[in-house]
Design a protein around this motif. Structure first.
Motif, short mmCIF file in Angstrom:
data_model
loop_
_atom_site.label_atom_id
_atom_site.label_comp_id
_atom_site.label_asym_id
_atom_site.label_seq_id
_atom_site.Cartn_x
_atom_site.Cartn_y
_atom_site.Cartn_z
N TRP A 101 0.84 -1.21 0.00
CA TRP A 101 0.00 0.00 0.00
C TRP A 101 0.87 1.25 0.00
CZ3 TRP A 101 -1.00 3.24 4.55
CH2 TRP A 101 -1.94 4.24 4.31
N VAL A 102 1.93 1.25 0.81
CA VAL A 102 2.85 2.40 0.84
C VAL A 102 3.56 2.55 -0.51
CG1 VAL A 102 4.95 3.31 1.91
CG2 VAL A 102 3.18 2.27 3.34
N MET A 103 4.05 1.45 -1.03
CA MET A 103 4.83 1.47 -2.27
C MET A 103 4.01 2.02 -3.44
SD MET A 103 7.86 0.42 -3.41
CE MET A 103 8.59 0.37 -5.05
N TYR A 104 2.75 1.61 -3.52
CA TYR A 104 1.91 1.98 -4.67
C TYR A 104 0.84 3.01 -4.30
CZ TYR A 104 4.06 -1.55 -7.63
OH TYR A 104 4.95 -2.27 -8.38
N TYR A 105 1.11 3.77 -3.28
CA TYR A 105 0.13 4.73 -2.76
C TYR A 105 -0.42 5.64 -3.85
CZ TYR A 105 -1.91 8.32 0.26
OH TYR A 105 -2.77 9.20 0.88
N ASP A 106 0.45 6.25 -4.64
CA ASP A 106 -0.01 7.17 -5.69
C ASP A 106 -0.83 6.44 -6.76
OD1 ASP A 106 1.26 9.29 -4.47
OD2 ASP A 106 3.09 9.09 -5.65
N HIS A 107 -0.50 5.21 -7.03
CA HIS A 107 -1.19 4.46 -8.08
C HIS A 107 -2.56 3.98 -7.63
CE1 HIS A 107 2.36 4.56 -10.65
NE2 HIS A 107 3.04 4.43 -9.53
N PHE A 108 -2.72 3.73 -6.34
CA PHE A 108 -4.07 3.47 -5.83
C PHE A 108 -4.96 4.68 -6.06
CE2 PHE A 108 -1.98 0.15 -3.15
CZ PHE A 108 -2.78 -0.92 -3.52
N HIS A 109 -4.41 5.86 -5.92
CA HIS A 109 -5.18 7.08 -6.13
C HIS A 109 -5.55 7.26 -7.60
CE1 HIS A 109 -5.11 9.38 -2.25
NE2 HIS A 109 -4.24 8.42 -1.97
N GLN A 110 -4.77 6.68 -8.49
CA GLN A 110 -5.03 6.82 -9.93
C GLN A 110 -5.93 5.71 -10.47
OE1 GLN A 110 -4.06 9.41 -11.86
NE2 GLN A 110 -3.25 10.33 -9.99
N THR A 111 -6.28 4.75 -9.63
CA THR A 111 -7.07 3.59 -10.08
C THR A 111 -8.46 3.65 -9.50
OG1 THR A 111 -5.03 2.27 -10.14
CG2 THR A 111 -7.13 1.07 -10.18
N ASN A 112 -9.46 3.79 -10.35
CA ASN A 112 -10.85 3.93 -9.89
C ASN A 112 -11.65 2.64 -10.08
OD1 ASN A 112 -11.09 3.95 -12.63
ND2 ASN A 112 -12.09 5.96 -12.77
N LYS A 113 -10.97 1.51 -10.13
CA LYS A 113 -11.63 0.22 -10.27
C LYS A 113 -11.49 -0.55 -8.96
CE LYS A 113 -10.61 -0.10 -15.22
NZ LYS A 113 -9.92 -0.87 -16.27
N PRO A 114 -12.53 -0.61 -8.15
CA PRO A 114 -12.44 -1.30 -6.86
C PRO A 114 -12.01 -2.76 -6.98
CG PRO A 114 -14.42 0.04 -6.93
CD PRO A 114 -13.85 0.05 -8.32
N GLY A 115 -12.44 -3.42 -8.05
CA GLY A 115 -12.04 -4.82 -8.23
C GLY A 115 -10.55 -4.98 -8.41
N ALA A 116 -9.92 -4.07 -9.14
CA ALA A 116 -8.47 -4.12 -9.33
C ALA A 116 -7.74 -3.83 -8.03
CB ALA A 116 -8.06 -3.12 -10.41
N ILE A 206 -9.45 -2.62 6.57
CA ILE A 206 -9.34 -1.64 7.65
C ILE A 206 -8.52 -0.40 7.28
CG2 ILE A 206 -9.63 -3.43 9.40
CD1 ILE A 206 -6.65 -3.33 9.95
N PHE A 207 -7.75 -0.46 6.21
CA PHE A 207 -6.90 0.68 5.86
C PHE A 207 -7.65 1.65 4.93
CE2 PHE A 207 -2.22 0.69 6.80
CZ PHE A 207 -2.32 -0.14 7.90
N PRO A 208 -7.28 2.94 5.00
CA PRO A 208 -7.94 3.95 4.16
C PRO A 208 -7.38 3.95 2.74
CG PRO A 208 -6.29 5.01 5.53
CD PRO A 208 -6.30 3.56 5.93
N ILE A 209 -7.67 2.89 2.00
CA ILE A 209 -7.13 2.74 0.65
C ILE A 209 -8.04 3.44 -0.35
CG2 ILE A 209 -6.46 1.07 -1.13
CD1 ILE A 209 -6.13 -0.96 1.25
N LYS A 210 -7.45 4.28 -1.15
CA LYS A 210 -8.22 5.07 -2.11
C LYS A 210 -8.94 4.17 -3.10
CE LYS A 210 -9.18 9.10 -4.14
NZ LYS A 210 -9.92 10.19 -3.49
N ASN A 211 -10.19 4.48 -3.39
CA ASN A 211 -11.00 3.82 -4.42
C ASN A 211 -11.26 2.35 -4.14
OD1 ASN A 211 -11.13 6.21 -6.01
ND2 ASN A 211 -9.13 5.75 -6.90
N LYS A 212 -11.20 1.94 -2.89
CA LYS A 212 -11.51 0.55 -2.60
C LYS A 212 -13.02 0.37 -2.45
CE LYS A 212 -11.40 0.45 2.47
NZ LYS A 212 -10.79 -0.18 3.67
N GLY A 213 -13.47 -0.84 -2.68
CA GLY A 213 -14.86 -1.19 -2.46
C GLY A 213 -14.95 -2.21 -1.35
#
Length: 242
Positions: A101-116, A206-213
């Motif tokens: 999550w830390v390593m790809y933090y910016d890329h989670f923000h760029q991904t709007n597909k909860p399944g991915a 439990i973590f505040p991951i961007k764009n998660k479902g």
């Protein structure tokens, strides 16, 4: 380095590299975006190699509750140590998932597909049929654990003098996981490891991951019980064959 720390660090490295390659392939704007299943399965095999290299000399490098339980059923590992190993594996999986999550933090923000986003952390079925899905996990884990029983160290025959292979001795397990992924992984994503799936799934939840479902808890029992059942069947067959 105690067995507990070896299992923790080995599993942490396993999850960091395994979930890391899924993030690299599935998340937007990464260098490896859309590079495919072969990249994922190859990295999984190599990640197992890394974890076994680090943990092997100190704990035997189970890195997987199914392997630990299978070895215990076969009489090759003391039951008293099973809870300690599983606790270390789960904690290592938590840490590894957090590092992804830390390593790809910016890329989670760029991904709007909860399944991915979910797929970075845990497995899911290509076709949701719980009966078929758990069969897939049982079969995959059976192949893993049954083959592990027969991985032997090199010897000079007929004297049977052991030959120390060093880190190269971890390669067979990595190749085993690679071929399981290539051959059997297309149905459920081949968790074959309860800690690998459950630990990161909890972090996703439990973590505040961007764009998660949703964390898909309806499915979460399959990659836990399936590998344990497969490991038990492998151990029982091994005992029967003598």
């Amino acid at each position: 380095m105690t067995p507990f720390m070896a299992e923790l660090i080995g599993t942490m490295l396993l999850i960091l590299l395994c979930d890391g390659v899924v993030a690299n392939v599935l998340l937007n704007d990464t260098k490896g975006n859309n590079s495919g299943w072969l990249v994922i399965t190859t990295a999984w095999g190599l990640a197992v190699f890394v974890g076994v290299v680090v943990a092997g000399p100190y704990s035997g490098a189970h890195l997987n509750p199914a392997v630990t339980v299978g070895l215990a059923i076969a009489g090759k590992f003391p039951w008293a140590d099973v809870p300690v190993y599983i606790a270390a594996q789960m904690l290592g999986a938590f840490i590894g998932a957090i590092l992804v999550w830390v390593m790809y933090y910016d890329h989670f923000h760029q991904t709007n597909k909860p399944g991915a986003v979910l797929a970075v952390f845990c497995t899911g079925p290509a076709i949701r049929n719980y009966r078929s899905n758990i069969a897939s996990e049982i079969i995959g884990a059976f192949v893993l654990v049954f083959t592990v029983f027969y991985i032997a160290g090199a010897q000079i025959t007929p004297s049977k003098t052991p030959i120390g292979l060093g880190s190269v001795g971890a390669l067979p397990v990595g190749l085993l996981v690679w071929v399981i992924g290539l051959s059997l992984g297309g149905t459920t994503g081949y968790a074959i490891n309860p800690a690998r799936d459950l630990g990161p799934r909890i972090i996703h939840s439990i973590f505040p991951i961007k764009n998660k479902g949703t964390s898909d808890w309806q499915y979460a029992w399959i990659p836990v019980l399936g590998p344990l059942a497969g490991a038990a069947l492998a151990a029982l067959l091994y005992l029967h064959l003598g």
